[in-house]
Design an enzyme around this catalytic site. Structure first.
Site, mmCIF file in Angstrom:
data_model
loop_
_atom_site.group_PDB
_atom_site.id
_atom_site.type_symbol
_atom_site.label_atom_id
_atom_site.label_comp_id
_atom_site.label_asym_id
_atom_site.label_seq_id
_atom_site.Cartn_x
_atom_site.Cartn_y
_atom_site.Cartn_z
ATOM 1 N N ASP A 51 73.324 27.519 58.489
ATOM 2 C CA ASP A 51 72.842 28.425 59.534
ATOM 3 C C ASP A 51 71.555 29.104 59.079
ATOM 4 O OD1 ASP A 51 72.379 30.339 61.443
ATOM 5 O OD2 ASP A 51 74.190 31.504 61.044
ATOM 6 N N GLU A 130 53.408 33.617 32.671
ATOM 7 C CA GLU A 130 54.025 34.383 31.583
ATOM 8 C C GLU A 130 54.787 35.551 32.211
ATOM 9 O OE1 GLU A 130 50.668 35.564 29.256
ATOM 10 O OE2 GLU A 130 50.410 33.598 28.331
ATOM 11 N N GLU A 132 57.364 38.535 32.599
ATOM 12 C CA GLU A 132 58.020 39.570 31.797
ATOM 13 C C GLU A 132 59.213 40.124 32.569
ATOM 14 O OE1 GLU A 132 53.734 41.003 29.880
ATOM 15 O OE2 GLU A 132 54.677 42.156 31.503
ATOM 16 N N GLU A 211 58.178 42.797 24.544
ATOM 17 C CA GLU A 211 56.908 43.202 25.147
ATOM 18 C C GLU A 211 56.625 44.676 24.848
ATOM 19 O OE1 GLU A 211 54.113 42.916 26.475
ATOM 20 O OE2 GLU A 211 53.931 40.745 26.627
ATOM 21 N N GLU A 219 59.447 38.956 27.080
ATOM 22 C CA GLU A 219 58.673 37.863 27.673
ATOM 23 C C GLU A 219 59.111 36.549 27.047
ATOM 24 O OE1 GLU A 219 54.418 38.361 28.202
ATOM 25 O OE2 GLU A 219 54.063 36.338 27.409
ATOM 26 N N HIS A 268 51.152 37.047 34.086
ATOM 27 C CA HIS A 268 49.845 36.421 33.903
ATOM 28 C C HIS A 268 50.005 34.918 34.146
ATOM 29 C CE1 HIS A 268 49.449 39.876 30.769
ATOM 30 N NE2 HIS A 268 49.259 40.316 32.001
ATOM 31 N N ARG A 338 41.205 41.604 28.365
ATOM 32 C CA ARG A 338 42.439 41.744 29.130
ATOM 33 C C ARG A 338 42.390 42.845 30.186
ATOM 34 N NH1 ARG A 338 44.080 39.056 24.638
ATOM 35 N NH2 ARG A 338 45.957 37.755 24.848
ATOM 36 N N GLU A 357 43.217 32.514 33.332
ATOM 37 C CA GLU A 357 44.438 33.313 33.392
ATOM 38 C C GLU A 357 44.239 34.415 34.428
ATOM 39 O OE1 GLU A 357 47.131 35.863 30.220
ATOM 40 O OE2 GLU A 357 44.976 36.216 30.332
ATOM 41 N N ARG A 359 45.509 37.626 35.935
ATOM 42 C CA ARG A 359 46.348 38.602 35.236
ATOM 43 C C ARG A 359 47.062 39.592 36.158
ATOM 44 N NH1 ARG A 359 46.240 39.194 30.039
ATOM 45 N NH2 ARG A 359 46.488 41.462 30.086
#
Length: 469
Positions: A51, A130, A132, A211, A219, A268, A338, A357, A359
């Site tokens: 359903d 990645e 966490e 982390e 992580e 990330h 970063r 990457e 982030r």
């Protein structure tokens, strides 16, 4: 595995139940089970009905019949069931047209992979998220007409350093969880058990660690894979993390910001495009990337405010996306930096390792929709040669206000992100990857069930600020 191999596998492993899993619009796994007597070759062709009107964001009751059709390549034993259970991930089909349902998130990823090939830009994209999460010992919460609260606890939380009675200390302080050895890191074994279960499920794990935050932030990093395969693996990732935690009488959450004044939980997301087994993001431009890679970055940055509706899809997401923590809010790119929304990792000079990457995403995202949306934004950047501008090789959190004002930012709330998506989603519709119906359903559901739901409820901190006025 092929369908025939699945039948042989089930017999070899003395399977008694077959669990059919599919992902709903918001990104949660749903399932039902059938006995092995129903596991036939016809199942892989005809599917099994359910359903669709009972699944959030899907069919209305007047046309609610839907089918799940298992993908035999996803078959594996479920490690958490006492009765031997075979698990398969399914695609959702309309029983009349037999087309994949347009709101089936896995179908979006299938179409995105097909669209990439149709553009001739590349034939495969690789993804390495990645994700966490937090592992708590207690989580309680409630909301009613006259009260609302949440309470989290962790034996590892620094707030328990003054606990009376038997207390062994050795807890990571706020923002100091990255990454001391045990006994300060009290969760090495539980993370290792999660990795062991992932590897038993055929998932290639690269590493795990504590982390930054106190209170059990963790992580586990997976080896990159193609987009559909990685999205499937990330569903298993969440499932395994939560069930191993439960096995230890603990609870795991992927909420982006469960703790105040400490780092939140992100995802990330590393990504690249290849063609004929050749990496296309390696070149001689900035940080060793190609012009194509820079254009891809340009697409992500241009559409970032709209992407946030899929990559950061909860009201809680925007409590993580605040200056001063690791989560970036400025839509800029850099190598190694970063604080930028997009980073170009510089760990290896090997062209095969060249990637970007992104982030800002977090793991409350529906992986199928978020990965597909980022790919579509990047492809739009390549197709339209969108210049990402100059790289920002400085700490973006320390910029003077005048300089920071010139850099685009992510939305400050889910409501803003949804508004951006409403105004900028044509790039998602190319090749029929996303549809107007899906985008509209996503926006409406989020506004009505999350944005408005939070807006009308008093917040506990409002009493702290305003009760005595």
């Amino acid at each position: 595995m092929t369908a025939r191999e699945v039948l042989d596998f089930a017999k070899k492993n003395k399977v008694e139940m077959v669990d059919l899993k599919f992902v709903d619009l918001m990104g949660a796994w749903q399932h039902f089970s059938i006995p092995t007597s129903e596991l036939t070759m016809d199942l892989f062709k005809d599917g099994s009905g359910f359903d669709g009107s009972s699944i959030r964001g899907w069919k209305m009751i007047q046309n609610s019949d839907m089918l799940v059709v298992p993908d035999p390549s996803t078959a594996k034993m479920d490690p958490f069931m006492e009765i031997p259970t075979l698990s398969m991930i399914c695609d959702v089909q309309d029983p009349v047209s037999r087309e994949i349902y347009e709101r089936d998130p896995r179908g979006v990823t299938l179409r995105a992979e097909q669209y990439l090939k149709s553009t001739k830009i590349g034939d495969v994209s690789f993804w390495g998220p990645e994700a966490e999460f937090f592992i708590f010992d207690h989580a309680s919460y409630d909301q009613n007409s006259h009260s609302g609260y949440y309470f989290l606890d962790s034996e590892e939380g620094i707030w328990n350093s003054g606990l009376e009675g038997h207390n062994l200390g050795a807890r990571p302080r706020h923002k100091e969880g990255y990454f001391p050895v045990s006994p300060t890191d009290a969760q090495q074994d539980i993370r290792s058990e999660m990795v062991r279960e992932m590897e038993k499920a055929g998932i290639h794990v690269e590493k795990h660690h504590h982390e930054v935050a106190t209170g059990g932030q963790a992580e586990i990093d997976l080896r990159f894979d193609t987009m559909l395969s990685m999205a499937d693996k990330m569903m298993w990732y969440k499932y395994i993390v939560k069930n191993v935690a439960k096995r230890h009488n603990k609870t795991a959450t992927f909420m982006p910001k469960p703790l105040f004044k400490d780092n939140g939980t992100g995802m990330h997301t590393h990504q690249s495009i290849w063609k004929d087994k050749t990496p296309l993001f390696a070149g001689k431009e900035y940080a060793g990337v190609s012009k194509m890679c820079l254009y891809y970055i340009g697409g992500i940055l241009k559409h970032g405010p709209a992407l946030a509706a899929f990559t950061n899809p909860t009201t809680n997401s925007y409590k993580r996306l605040t200056p001063g923590f690791e989560a970036p809010v400025l839509l800029a790119y850099s190598s190694r930096n970063r604080s930028a929304g997009i980073r170009i990792p510089m760990y290896s000079p090997n062209p095969k390792a060249k990637r970007i990457e992104v982030r800002f995403p977090d793991p409350t995202a529906n992986f199928y929709l978020a990965f597909s949306a980022m790919l579509m934004a990047g492809l739009d950047g390549i197709q339209n040669k969108i210049d990402p501008g100059q790289a920002m090789d400085k700490n973006l959190y320390d910029l003077e206000p005048e300089e920071a004002a010139n850099i685009p930012t992510l939305p400050a709330s889910l409501e803003d992100a949804l508004d951006n998506l409403a105004n900028d989603h044509q790039f998602l519709l190319k090749g029929g990857v996303f549809t107007e119906d899906l985008v509209e359903a996503w926006i409406n559901y989020k506004r009505e069930n999350e944005v408005d739901a939070l807006r009308v409820r008093p917040h506990p901190h409002e009493f702290f600020m305003y009760y005595d006025i």
